[in-house]
Design a protein around this motif. Structure first.
Motif, PDB file in Angstrom:
ATOM      1  N   VAL A 335     -41.753  31.026  34.211  1.00 43.43           N
ATOM      2  CA  VAL A 335     -42.274  30.407  32.998  1.00 43.43           C
ATOM      3  C   VAL A 335     -42.270  31.424  31.867  1.00 43.43           C
ATOM      4  N   PHE A 336     -41.753  31.021  30.711  1.00 43.92           N
ATOM      5  CA  PHE A 336     -41.700  31.875  29.532  1.00 43.92           C
ATOM      6  C   PHE A 336     -42.457  31.207  28.390  1.00 43.92           C
ATOM      7  N   ILE A 337     -43.200  32.003  27.626  1.00 46.67           N
ATOM      8  CA  ILE A 337     -43.730  31.583  26.332  1.00 46.67           C
ATOM      9  C   ILE A 337     -43.239  32.611  25.331  1.00 46.67           C
ATOM     10  N   VAL A 338     -42.384  32.183  24.401  1.00 50.98           N
ATOM     11  CA  VAL A 338     -41.657  33.120  23.550  1.00 50.98           C
ATOM     12  C   VAL A 338     -41.716  32.688  22.096  1.00 50.98           C
ATOM     13  N   ARG A 339     -41.347  33.605  21.221  1.00 45.37           N
ATOM     14  CA  ARG A 339     -41.280  33.330  19.785  1.00 45.37           C
ATOM     15  C   ARG A 339     -39.892  33.656  19.282  1.00 45.37           C
ATOM     16  N   ASP A 340     -39.272  32.697  18.610  1.00 42.87           N
ATOM     17  CA  ASP A 340     -37.964  32.883  17.964  1.00 42.87           C
ATOM     18  C   ASP A 340     -36.878  33.303  18.956  1.00 42.87           C
ATOM     19  N   LEU A 341     -36.972  32.822  20.176  1.00 46.00           N
ATOM     20  CA  LEU A 341     -35.950  33.090  21.181  1.00 46.00           C
ATOM     21  C   LEU A 341     -35.542  31.769  21.830  1.00 46.00           C
ATOM     22  N   LYS A 342     -34.263  31.653  22.171  1.00 44.30           N
ATOM     23  CA  LYS A 342     -33.750  30.419  22.736  1.00 44.30           C
ATOM     24  C   LYS A 342     -33.714  30.473  24.256  1.00 44.30           C
ATOM     25  N   PRO A 343     -34.105  29.404  24.929  1.00 44.54           N
ATOM     26  CA  PRO A 343     -34.066  29.382  26.397  1.00 44.54           C
ATOM     27  C   PRO A 343     -32.687  29.680  26.954  1.00 44.54           C
ATOM     28  N   GLU A 344     -31.639  29.234  26.248  1.00 43.47           N
ATOM     29  CA  GLU A 344     -30.282  29.446  26.749  1.00 43.47           C
ATOM     30  C   GLU A 344     -29.957  30.934  26.897  1.00 43.47           C
ATOM     31  N   MET A 345     -30.520  31.753  26.022  1.00 45.44           N
ATOM     32  CA  MET A 345     -30.277  33.190  26.115  1.00 45.44           C
ATOM     33  C   MET A 345     -30.810  33.745  27.425  1.00 45.44           C
ATOM     34  N   PHE A 346     -32.005  33.323  27.810  1.00 43.17           N
ATOM     35  CA  PHE A 346     -32.602  33.786  29.066  1.00 43.17           C
ATOM     36  C   PHE A 346     -31.781  33.294  30.251  1.00 43.17           C
ATOM     37  N   GLU A 347     -31.393  32.038  30.208  1.00 39.27           N
ATOM     38  CA  GLU A 347     -30.626  31.460  31.313  1.00 39.27           C
ATOM     39  C   GLU A 347     -29.276  32.158  31.479  1.00 39.27           C
ATOM     40  N   HIS A 348     -28.569  32.355  30.387  1.00 40.71           N
ATOM     41  CA  HIS A 348     -27.226  32.939  30.462  1.00 40.71           C
ATOM     42  C   HIS A 348     -27.260  34.416  30.843  1.00 40.71           C
ATOM     43  N   THR A 349     -28.235  35.158  30.292  1.00 39.85           N
ATOM     44  CA  THR A 349     -28.275  36.582  30.607  1.00 39.85           C
ATOM     45  C   THR A 349     -28.720  36.835  32.046  1.00 39.85           C
ATOM     46  N   LEU A 350     -29.657  36.021  32.540  1.00 38.63           N
ATOM     47  CA  LEU A 350     -30.059  36.195  33.939  1.00 38.63           C
ATOM     48  C   LEU A 350     -28.893  35.886  34.869  1.00 38.63           C
ATOM     49  N   LYS A 351     -28.135  34.872  34.539  1.00 35.89           N
ATOM     50  CA  LYS A 351     -26.965  34.555  35.351  1.00 35.89           C
ATOM     51  C   LYS A 351     -25.955  35.698  35.310  1.00 35.89           C
ATOM     52  N   ALA A 352     -25.770  36.282  34.126  1.00 35.34           N
ATOM     53  CA  ALA A 352     -24.811  37.379  34.005  1.00 35.34           C
ATOM     54  C   ALA A 352     -25.255  38.603  34.803  1.00 35.34           C
ATOM     55  N   PHE A 353     -26.542  38.882  34.816  1.00 32.33           N
ATOM     56  CA  PHE A 353     -27.043  40.048  35.550  1.00 32.33           C
ATOM     57  C   PHE A 353     -26.955  39.849  37.061  1.00 32.33           C
ATOM     58  N   ASN A 354     -27.097  38.612  37.521  1.00 29.17           N
ATOM     59  CA  ASN A 354     -27.157  38.365  38.960  1.00 29.17           C
ATOM     60  C   ASN A 354     -25.846  37.884  39.552  1.00 29.17           C
ATOM     61  N   GLU A 355     -24.915  37.510  38.701  1.00 22.77           N
ATOM     62  CA  GLU A 355     -23.683  36.892  39.199  1.00 22.77           C
ATOM     63  C   GLU A 355     -22.713  37.938  39.705  1.00 22.77           C
ATOM     64  N   ASP A 356     -22.147  37.695  40.880  1.00 23.99           N
ATOM     65  CA  ASP A 356     -20.995  38.477  41.352  1.00 23.99           C
ATOM     66  C   ASP A 356     -20.043  37.534  42.065  1.00 23.99           C
ATOM     67  N   SER A 357     -18.946  38.045  42.497  1.00 28.13           N
ATOM     68  CA  SER A 357     -17.915  37.189  43.051  1.00 28.13           C
ATOM     69  C   SER A 357     -18.322  36.529  44.351  1.00 28.13           C
ATOM     70  N   SER A 358     -19.245  37.127  45.073  1.00 30.71           N
ATOM     71  CA  SER A 358     -19.598  36.577  46.377  1.00 30.71           C
ATOM     72  C   SER A 358     -20.825  35.686  46.338  1.00 30.71           C
ATOM     73  N   ALA A 359     -21.693  35.879  45.338  1.00 29.09           N
ATOM     74  CA  ALA A 359     -22.935  35.114  45.349  1.00 29.09           C
ATOM     75  C   ALA A 359     -23.358  34.755  43.939  1.00 29.09           C
ATOM     76  N   PRO A 360     -22.645  33.824  43.292  1.00 29.71           N
ATOM     77  CA  PRO A 360     -23.045  33.430  41.950  1.00 29.71           C
ATOM     78  C   PRO A 360     -24.312  32.587  41.992  1.00 29.71           C
ATOM     79  N   ILE A 361     -25.060  32.702  40.922  1.00 32.13           N
ATOM     80  CA  ILE A 361     -26.290  31.878  40.820  1.00 32.13           C
ATOM     81  C   ILE A 361     -25.945  30.580  40.127  1.00 32.13           C
TER      82      ILE A 361
END
Length: 361
Positions: A335-361
């Motif tokens: 759960v996030f409570i944020v100011r002037d930030l878009k949810p898509e940024m959190f979703e995309h960056t977390l996916k980028a940090f955790n994604e690899d060729s064998s175990a994508p999120i």
């Protein structure tokens, strides 16, 4: 082991009143005129609030005259309800440390709960950060939750004009709607809906002239003393958030709270802890000032039990491993409570940090 008293006498440390568990701290906030003083007066007179200490800024701001029984020191009064009220004009950390030391030395009654009342213009985030980061305070006190009072008669206008009031509502664990007897039901419901949009998981209760059951406001945080474990279900309510559009709330864009939003991200597959931690560090470095709160229950790879995280802006509690999952779901829920930030940024960056060729999120 013995400890020295101020007068040079020796006292057995077993006689000192040192609590086995950290003392619960609740932060009471709310904008000017929202009813914090009236609420405190009723709470401190309630039998369930015996052995409570309160820190306020100035005694002149709080009407407790009918509760006073004696003045202990310049900055401390004892109340006939068994409560203790002290004023801290300077640094909160020093004030809390001093109050705790006086409790151990039995210079004040052995209170079991502390309420910190903020000023009406205060941002509660620095207080929450203090409770998380100061070594002595974090060992002696535990954050129970944030209670925010909102004036039903003037709440909508205050939210329009005062960003502080928006943040106070956004970070709350409990919202108390005061003076609800002074407004018509349609206006009250509209304000409740606006507050729910700001903070979907915080229960909203009503109070007239400060009357409210203390059980509704306290034991709201990560730690439930009755269960001896973090009560995740009490504060992490993913179902309260609109996950289909990632928390986009369609209210008047001219309002200040258009810049503050709450949303919940869920993930089915286990998260890689090192990558997740790197992602959080990136968020703190780049956006810490605009991340009002984060609460999460994580399914971490190679760890059977769930992991709880809790952060306020630049500061995070150490992760806590629960003994078991609170329900049948094994999803990671953040759960996030944020100011002037878009949810898509959190979703995309977390996916980028955790994604690899064998175990994508």
């Amino acid at each position: 082991m013995t400890a020295a008293k101020n007068d040079g006498q020796r006292v057995d440390s077993r006689d000192l009143d040192i609590p086995e568990e950290p003392l619960a701290v609740s932060v009471l906030t709310g904008f000017l005129g929202s009813g914090k003083t009236t609420l405190l007066r009723h709470l401190l007179a309630h039998p369930a609030m015996e052995e409570t200490a309160v820190i306020v800024n100035e005694f002149g701001e709080i009407g407790l005259d009918h509760l006073l029984v004696e003045k202990a020191t310049e900055d401390t009064v004892l109340l006939n309800s068994g409560c203790l009220c002290c004023t801290v004009r300077g640094d909160l950390v020093e004030g809390m440390r001093d109050l705790y030391k006086r409790r151990v030395k039995r210079e004040v009654p052995p209170f079991k709960r502390l309420i910190i009342e903020t000023t009406g213009l205060a941002d509660p985030a620095p207080i929450l950060q203090t409770l998380m980061t100061d070594p002595l305070l974090s060992n002696r006190f535990r954050l129970d939750g944030v209670v925010t009072t909102v004036d039903a008669a003037n709440g909508s206008e205050t939210l329009d004009r005062q960003l502080e009031s928006v943040k106070q509502a956004a970070v709350a664990d409990r919202i108390l709607l005061t003076k609800s007897d002074l407004v018509e039901e349609p206006a009250r419901k509209a304000l409740e809906q606006r507050l729910h949009s700001l903070n979907p998981a915080a229960p909203i209760y009503e109070s007239v002239q400060g009357a409210v059951d203390p059980a509704l406001l306290f034991n709201a945080g990560l730690y439930d003393p009755q269960k001896k474990s973090p009560d995740v279900q009490a504060w992490l309510k993913a179902e309260a958030y609109d996950q289909t559009d990632h928390g986009h709330h369609h209210h008047d864009v001219n309002r200040h709270d258009a810049s503050i939003r709450a949303f919940c991200l869920t993930y089915d597959k286990p998260l890689d802890w090192d990558r997740f931690n790197s992602w959080v560090e990136m968020l703190i470095t780049l956006y810490g000032g605009n991340i009002l709160r984060i609460k999460g229950l994580l399914n971490v790879a190679e760890i059977e039990q769930p992991i709880v995280i809790h952060g306020v802006q630049h500061v995070f509690h150490p992760p806590v491993r629960l003994e078991d999952w609170p329900d049948d779901s094994r999803q990671s829920r953040i759960v996030f409570i944020v100011r002037d930030l878009k949810p898509e940024m959190f979703e995309h960056t977390l996916k980028a940090f955790n994604e690899d060729s064998s175990a994508p999120i």
